[in-house]
Write a protein that holds these residues in place. Structure first.
Motif, PDB file in Angstrom:
ATOM      1  N   GLY A  63      16.946  67.458 -56.496  1.00 42.48           N
ATOM      2  CA  GLY A  63      16.054  68.562 -56.705  1.00 42.48           C
ATOM      3  C   GLY A  63      15.427  68.964 -55.594  1.00 42.48           C
ATOM      4  N   ALA A  64      15.751  68.457 -54.227  1.00 43.90           N
ATOM      5  CA  ALA A  64      15.314  68.991 -53.031  1.00 43.90           C
ATOM      6  C   ALA A  64      16.107  70.133 -52.544  1.00 43.90           C
ATOM      7  N   MET A  65      15.294  71.021 -51.651  1.00 45.62           N
ATOM      8  CA  MET A  65      15.846  72.235 -51.271  1.00 45.62           C
ATOM      9  C   MET A  65      16.554  71.917 -49.954  1.00 45.62           C
ATOM     10  N   ARG A  66      17.460  72.861 -49.550  1.00 47.56           N
ATOM     11  CA  ARG A  66      17.996  72.599 -48.122  1.00 47.56           C
ATOM     12  C   ARG A  66      18.368  74.239 -47.822  1.00 47.56           C
ATOM     13  N   VAL A  67      17.775  74.670 -46.831  1.00 46.75           N
ATOM     14  CA  VAL A  67      17.636  75.931 -46.318  1.00 46.75           C
ATOM     15  C   VAL A  67      18.005  76.354 -44.921  1.00 46.75           C
ATOM     16  N   VAL A  85       9.181  70.768 -52.068  1.00 41.65           N
ATOM     17  CA  VAL A  85       8.292  71.698 -51.823  1.00 41.65           C
ATOM     18  C   VAL A  85       7.124  71.328 -53.144  1.00 41.65           C
ATOM     19  N   PRO A  86       5.988  71.371 -52.740  1.00 38.50           N
ATOM     20  CA  PRO A  86       5.037  70.956 -53.813  1.00 38.50           C
ATOM     21  C   PRO A  86       4.938  71.876 -54.985  1.00 38.50           C
ATOM     22  N   VAL A  87       4.446  71.133 -56.151  1.00 39.54           N
ATOM     23  CA  VAL A  87       4.515  71.721 -57.321  1.00 39.54           C
ATOM     24  C   VAL A  87       4.030  73.157 -57.570  1.00 39.54           C
ATOM     25  N   SER A  88       4.632  74.043 -57.948  1.00 42.50           N
ATOM     26  CA  SER A  88       4.162  75.406 -58.062  1.00 42.50           C
ATOM     27  C   SER A  88       4.912  76.521 -58.639  1.00 42.50           C
ATOM     28  N   THR A  89       4.445  77.439 -59.291  1.00 44.24           N
ATOM     29  CA  THR A  89       4.994  78.263 -60.422  1.00 44.24           C
ATOM     30  C   THR A  89       6.297  79.027 -59.555  1.00 44.24           C
ATOM     31  N   PHE A  90       6.053  79.318 -58.400  1.00 43.09           N
ATOM     32  CA  PHE A  90       7.069  80.148 -57.825  1.00 43.09           C
ATOM     33  C   PHE A  90       6.476  79.976 -56.088  1.00 43.09           C
ATOM     34  N   TRP A  91       7.456  80.346 -55.231  1.00 44.72           N
ATOM     35  CA  TRP A  91       7.271  80.300 -53.665  1.00 44.72           C
ATOM     36  C   TRP A  91       8.351  81.266 -53.030  1.00 44.72           C
ATOM     37  N   THR A  92       7.609  81.676 -52.006  1.00 42.53           N
ATOM     38  CA  THR A  92       8.406  82.623 -50.904  1.00 42.53           C
ATOM     39  C   THR A  92       8.528  81.727 -49.487  1.00 42.53           C
TER      40      THR A  92
END
Length: 191
Positions: free
Chosen positions: A136-140, A98-105
């Protein structure tokens, strides 16, 4: 007589093209003011003090609360990475960074923007709840059927959209737009 018929035909064609493009710009408008990264689409000018006319039309048509440019950016996916529409009869896997961000939903919504989270579960998946891979990648996993790892349980049937909202992000800013990548959406299994 021929001149009058050609003139009338030209006027009819011009009106059809003009009204057709205006309708497209206000209903979908991905060619005007939107940025598409894989299956994800966003309107980066939504939070600007003076957005372009196509973004203004999109804001008026959607009639939803929008984040300011410095607050965040919402990406919406209505298809998977292969271009097939998202459907609740199938399960999906989101992979990547996910692009750099403080927080995401991440939320799943239907055509009327009603949240499709299963009863008794959180309305949104938050970045702090995601199990990450070694790099560091997400898998959802998203769907109505249980999957291992991070799973976002949904309820209902029919088509749906995924909305990924990045808070306090540099995505698509002038100095980070070339490095912006979004997670892929892969269809797993359908019932």
């Amino acid at each position: 007589m021929r001149f009058v018929l050609r003139l009338l035909m030209s006027i009819v064609v011009a009106l059809c093209v003009g009204f057709g493009l205006s309708y497209y710009a206000l209903t979908d408008g991905r060619l005007f003011g939107a940025v598409t990264l894989g299956p994800w689409t966003t309107w980066p000018d939504i939070g600007a003090p003076a957005p372009n006319p196509y973004t203004n039309g999109h804001i008026a048509r959607e009639a939803a609360f929008q984040l300011g440019r410095s607050e965040g950016l919402r990406f919406v996916a209505t298809t998977d990475s292969d271009g097939a529409p998202l459907d609740l009869s199938c399960s999906y896997r989101l992979d990547g960074h996910v692009p750099v961000s403080t927080f995401w939903t991440l939320v799943a919504v239907d055509g009327d923007w009603v949240n499709l989270a299963a009863p008794g579960t959180d309305a949104a998946l938050r970045s702090s709840e995601v199990i990450r891979t070694e790099d560091g990648a997400m898998r959802v996993h998203v769907g109505t059927q249980l999957r291992p790892g991070t799973w976002m349980e949904l309820a209902g049937s029919g088509p749906f959209s995924l909305a990924l909202t990045l808070y306090d992000t540099t995505a698509l800013s002038s100095f980070a737009s070339a490095n912006t990548t979004m997670p892929s959406i892969a269809r797993e299994a359908c019932s």
